[in-house]
Design a protein around this motif. Structure first.
Motif, PDB file in Angstrom:
ATOM      1  N   ALA A  37       1.067  -1.319  -0.001  1.00  0.00           N
ATOM      2  CA  ALA A  37      -0.084  -0.044   0.059  1.00  0.00           C
ATOM      3  C   ALA A  37       0.893   1.089   0.199  1.00  0.00           C
ATOM      4  O   ALA A  37       0.562   2.103  -0.784  1.00  0.00           O
ATOM      5  CB  ALA A  37      -0.761  -0.116   1.127  1.00  0.00           C
ATOM      6  N   GLU A  38       1.897   1.326   0.950  1.00  0.00           N
ATOM      7  CA  GLU A  38       2.785   2.416   0.991  1.00  0.00           C
ATOM      8  C   GLU A  38       3.599   2.553  -0.601  1.00  0.00           C
ATOM      9  O   GLU A  38       3.705   3.799  -0.788  1.00  0.00           O
ATOM     10  CB  GLU A  38       3.689   2.317   1.921  1.00  0.00           C
ATOM     11  CG  GLU A  38       3.150   2.356   3.593  1.00  0.00           C
ATOM     12  CD  GLU A  38       4.040   2.310   4.482  1.00  0.00           C
ATOM     13  OE1 GLU A  38       5.252   2.029   4.212  1.00  0.00           O
ATOM     14  OE2 GLU A  38       3.661   2.212   5.583  1.00  0.00           O
ATOM     15  N   ARG A  39       3.994   1.580  -1.105  1.00  0.00           N
ATOM     16  CA  ARG A  39       4.724   1.723  -2.496  1.00  0.00           C
ATOM     17  C   ARG A  39       3.767   1.998  -3.530  1.00  0.00           C
ATOM     18  O   ARG A  39       4.087   3.059  -4.350  1.00  0.00           O
ATOM     19  CB  ARG A  39       5.303   0.547  -2.647  1.00  0.00           C
ATOM     20  CG  ARG A  39       6.621   0.023  -1.602  1.00  0.00           C
ATOM     21  CD  ARG A  39       7.151  -1.147  -1.932  1.00  0.00           C
ATOM     22  NE  ARG A  39       7.884  -1.527  -0.698  1.00  0.00           N
ATOM     23  CZ  ARG A  39       9.352  -1.158  -0.808  1.00  0.00           C
ATOM     24  NH1 ARG A  39       9.880  -0.321  -1.891  1.00  0.00           N
ATOM     25  NH2 ARG A  39      10.313  -1.609   0.252  1.00  0.00           N
ATOM     26  N   VAL A  40       2.536   1.778  -3.486  1.00  0.00           N
ATOM     27  CA  VAL A  40       1.520   1.863  -4.475  1.00  0.00           C
ATOM     28  C   VAL A  40       1.485   3.398  -4.341  1.00  0.00           C
ATOM     29  O   VAL A  40       1.245   4.278  -5.330  1.00  0.00           O
ATOM     30  CB  VAL A  40       0.271   0.960  -4.380  1.00  0.00           C
ATOM     31  CG1 VAL A  40      -0.704   1.676  -5.225  1.00  0.00           C
ATOM     32  CG2 VAL A  40       0.748  -0.320  -4.943  1.00  0.00           C
ATOM     33  N   GLN A  41       1.072   3.765  -2.907  1.00  0.00           N
ATOM     34  CA  GLN A  41       0.579   5.320  -2.855  1.00  0.00           C
ATOM     35  C   GLN A  41       1.868   6.239  -3.219  1.00  0.00           C
ATOM     36  O   GLN A  41       1.600   7.326  -3.784  1.00  0.00           O
ATOM     37  CB  GLN A  41       0.389   5.441  -1.462  1.00  0.00           C
ATOM     38  CG  GLN A  41      -0.441   6.883  -1.193  1.00  0.00           C
ATOM     39  CD  GLN A  41      -0.815   6.816   0.235  1.00  0.00           C
ATOM     40  OE1 GLN A  41      -1.540   6.081   0.687  1.00  0.00           O
ATOM     41  NE2 GLN A  41      -0.971   7.974   0.833  1.00  0.00           N
ATOM     42  N   ARG A  42       3.117   5.855  -3.033  1.00  0.00           N
ATOM     43  CA  ARG A  42       4.287   6.791  -3.191  1.00  0.00           C
ATOM     44  C   ARG A  42       4.542   6.322  -4.863  1.00  0.00           C
ATOM     45  O   ARG A  42       4.774   7.576  -5.621  1.00  0.00           O
ATOM     46  CB  ARG A  42       5.348   6.296  -2.368  1.00  0.00           C
ATOM     47  CG  ARG A  42       6.713   7.111  -2.813  1.00  0.00           C
ATOM     48  CD  ARG A  42       7.695   6.878  -1.861  1.00  0.00           C
ATOM     49  NE  ARG A  42       8.159   5.281  -1.826  1.00  0.00           N
ATOM     50  CZ  ARG A  42       7.713   4.278  -1.018  1.00  0.00           C
ATOM     51  NH1 ARG A  42       7.085   4.893   0.188  1.00  0.00           N
ATOM     52  NH2 ARG A  42       8.269   3.192  -1.196  1.00  0.00           N
ATOM     53  N   SER A  43       4.423   5.405  -5.386  1.00  0.00           N
ATOM     54  CA  SER A  43       4.931   5.357  -6.859  1.00  0.00           C
ATOM     55  C   SER A  43       4.064   5.644  -7.918  1.00  0.00           C
ATOM     56  O   SER A  43       4.394   6.155  -8.902  1.00  0.00           O
ATOM     57  CB  SER A  43       5.403   3.781  -6.893  1.00  0.00           C
ATOM     58  OG  SER A  43       6.332   3.383  -5.979  1.00  0.00           O
TER      59      SER A  43
END
Length: 568
Positions: free
Chosen positions: A441-447
């Motif tokens: 979730a954190e990587r999707v939100q950032r990337s």
């Protein structure tokens, strides 16, 4: 019997789903003495992840019967959480658990809360919670681009209601305390120095913030009616070729009007008058007209003859297309709406709350028998039956003209695919994504610059854990990928907090006391006196992180009596 069982610190969870895992992790973080989780199989679903948590014991049982409860040590447990998604199964398990331990504290997960509240009367002291009901308002707020609509009714007199707001939207006198600094590019900083917090806890003024916001929107509608409603609908009902043809003919009619005024020397009112009559076929031949006037009149007459069938075709196309869409169960053209992908437990609550707020909603669901489909049709909301991971399904839901896409199926891959398709169809689309895996979730939100990615179990687990620990949690506030809790903390005589000044009780970055109810009084001091010396019987109202609340509660409890050492 071990020490945890003797002191009543033993707890039991039944379930192997994401909520069971989150709840177990929450209780481990808070340092419960002993935790047992009953699962169907130690190798399926989330059981391996639960078993990997430190200090957690797994008990495998195909059925939640007395044998399984005794194997888990329920006779000496402090609390039992039943977190399966089967309401009836949870009731049956609760009845069996009471036979094993009549004094057990039950925390039961329900979807049908009206049934849950009635069932609660059968189990005195139990807690009935719904993870979907806890998480749905947060998804709704994220879809509308607003601060989460968290409200907390504070204890004591006079009755006060606190809510979460942006500091800029609240008069300074109404600010209770700062919650988080969200101005940076990284993760929000929870409970910073009060003046640095742009997200605050404020006292309600009598009119709910949501009502004021809806009134403001109502005033803005006339100014944005054409841009947000009329033009997208016109564009949706007319095919591209018909639109181009109609636009070209309108340009020719405008050119004819200009030529009448400029070349033939008519006034503009007369030029418009002659253009309308000629386009309607009312032109009269006149040999005395100049060559230029004859050419203009002939052109406008021919354009008018072509314009009528084009308009007729557009009207017929719109009517036939609309009726065909209704016959096939397809939604009519819509814009400015919220598309909700996945109409399960969470999705059905999200569409219901959006509908209550007056927001146009369109649902997408693969399974026509899903409970949310029936709910949507009962509310008169359109539903697209299809695979949300396919781009054509999202086009059928008019994602390109929507205000937000909320993907809340129970499949991370489907949610991610629908979010990426929506972003490709409209780069500025607001996307609210439900993902279980925190790291993903954190990587999707950032990337991918997806604004919100949240897990229902992550949002609901603190409330379930607090219920098991007998904590009085008043509200849960999401801050980025973390949460803050508003809770009551009773101060017991002889605890570490007793005798301390109130201004020394804050745990920097973890817990902040913003109100006090003194012993023997039913009045709530807000703000409290910093110099007040705490005594047994006082009750603190705090906003805290999960670890901060656990630390403050440990300070508020009396010290455990030390056991005599053998041989002394």
């Amino acid at each position: 019997m071990d020490e945890a069982s003797r002191t009543g610190r033993h707890m039991v969870i039944c379930g192997d789903n994401p909520l069971a895992y989150r709840l177990a992790a929450e209780l481990v973080d808070q340092g419960v003495g002993r935790l047992t989780v009953i699962v169907r199989s130690g190798t399926r679903n989330h059981a391996p992840r639960i078993g990997a948590l430190p200090g957690v014991r797994l008990v495998e049982a195909a059925e939640l019967g007395p044998e399984a409860f005794r194997a888990a040590g329920l006779e000496h447990a402090r609390a039992l959480a039943l977190v399966d998604q089967d309401d009836v199964g949870n009731i049956h398990a609760a009845l069996r658990a009471q036979e094993v331990n009549p004094d057990i504290r039950l925390v039961i997960r329900f979807f049908n809360m009206s049934l849950g509240y009635r069932i609660r009367e059968l189990f005195p002291g139990s807690a009935v919670l719904s993870d979907s009901a806890t998480a749905a308002p947060l998804f709704v707020a994220a879809a509308l681009g607003e601060v989460a609509p968290n409200h907390a009714r504070l204890p004591g007199r006079p009755g006060r209601t606190a809510y979460v707001a942006r500091r800029a939207d609240v008069p300074p006198a109404r600010v209770v305390c700062g919650l988080a600094d969200t101005s940076g590019t990284g993760s929000p900083k929870r409970l910073p120095a009060d003046e640095r917090a742009d997200l605050v806890l404020a006292l309600a003024e009598g009119a709910a913030p949501s009502q004021r916001e809806m009134s403001r929107r109502a005033r803005l509608r006339p100014r944005t009616l054409w841009r947000t409603v009329l033009w997208p609908r016109v564009r949706a009902v007319a095919s591209r070729k018909l639109a181009i043809a109609a636009l070209g003919l309108c340009v020719l009619l405008g050119l004819g009007t200009a030529l009448f005024a400029d070349v033939a020397g008519y006034s503009w009112p007369d030029a418009v008058y002659l253009t309308v009559l000629d386009a309607a076929g009312a032109a009269q031949p006149d040999r005395e007209l100049s060559i230029a006037e004859k050419i203009i009149q002939s052109m406008i007459t021919i354009v008018g003859i072509a314009f009528i069938p084009v308009v007729t075709a557009a009207v017929v196309d719109a009517i036939v297309g609309s009726r065909l869409a209704v016959a096939l169960g397809r939604p009519r053209p819509v814009s400015g709406h919220v598309v909700v992908v996945g109409l399960g437990n969470v999705g059905s609550r999200v569409i219901e709350q959006l509908h209550d707020l007056g927001v146009t909603v369109l649902g997408v669901e693969r399974d026509e028998s899903s409970r949310g489909v029936a709910k949507a049709r009962h509310l008169g909301l359109p539903v697209v039956i299809g695979d949300a991971s396919r781009e054509d399904t999202l086009r059928e839901a008019y994602v390109e003209s929507s205000r937000a896409l909320v993907a809340v199926t129970n499949n991370d891959v489907t949610n991610l695919e629908s979010a990426l398709h929506g972003r490709a169809m409209r780069p500025d689309l607001r996307i609210v994504l439900r993902l279980f895996d925190d790291d993903l979730a954190e990587r999707v939100q950032r990337s991918f610059s997806i604004q919100i990615s949240r897990s229902v179990s992550f949002l609901a687990a603190p409330a379930f854990a607090a219920a098991m620990l007998h904590h009085q949690v008043l509200a849960t506030i999401p801050v980025g990928r973390r949460v803050l809790l508003i809770a009551e903390v009773p101060v017991t005589a002889g605890c570490a907090l007793a005798g301390q000044r109130l201004d020394t009780t804050d745990l920097v970055g973890r817990a902040r006391v913003f109100a006090v109810q003194r012993q023997g009084s039913d009045r709530l001091e807000l703000p409290p006196s910093p110099g007040h010396v705490l005594g047994g019987g006082d009750r603190l109202v705090v906003v805290a992180t999960r670890t901060g609340l656990s630390a403050l509660l440990s300070l508020a409890e009396p010290p455990q009596p030390q056991r005599a050492v053998a041989g002394q």
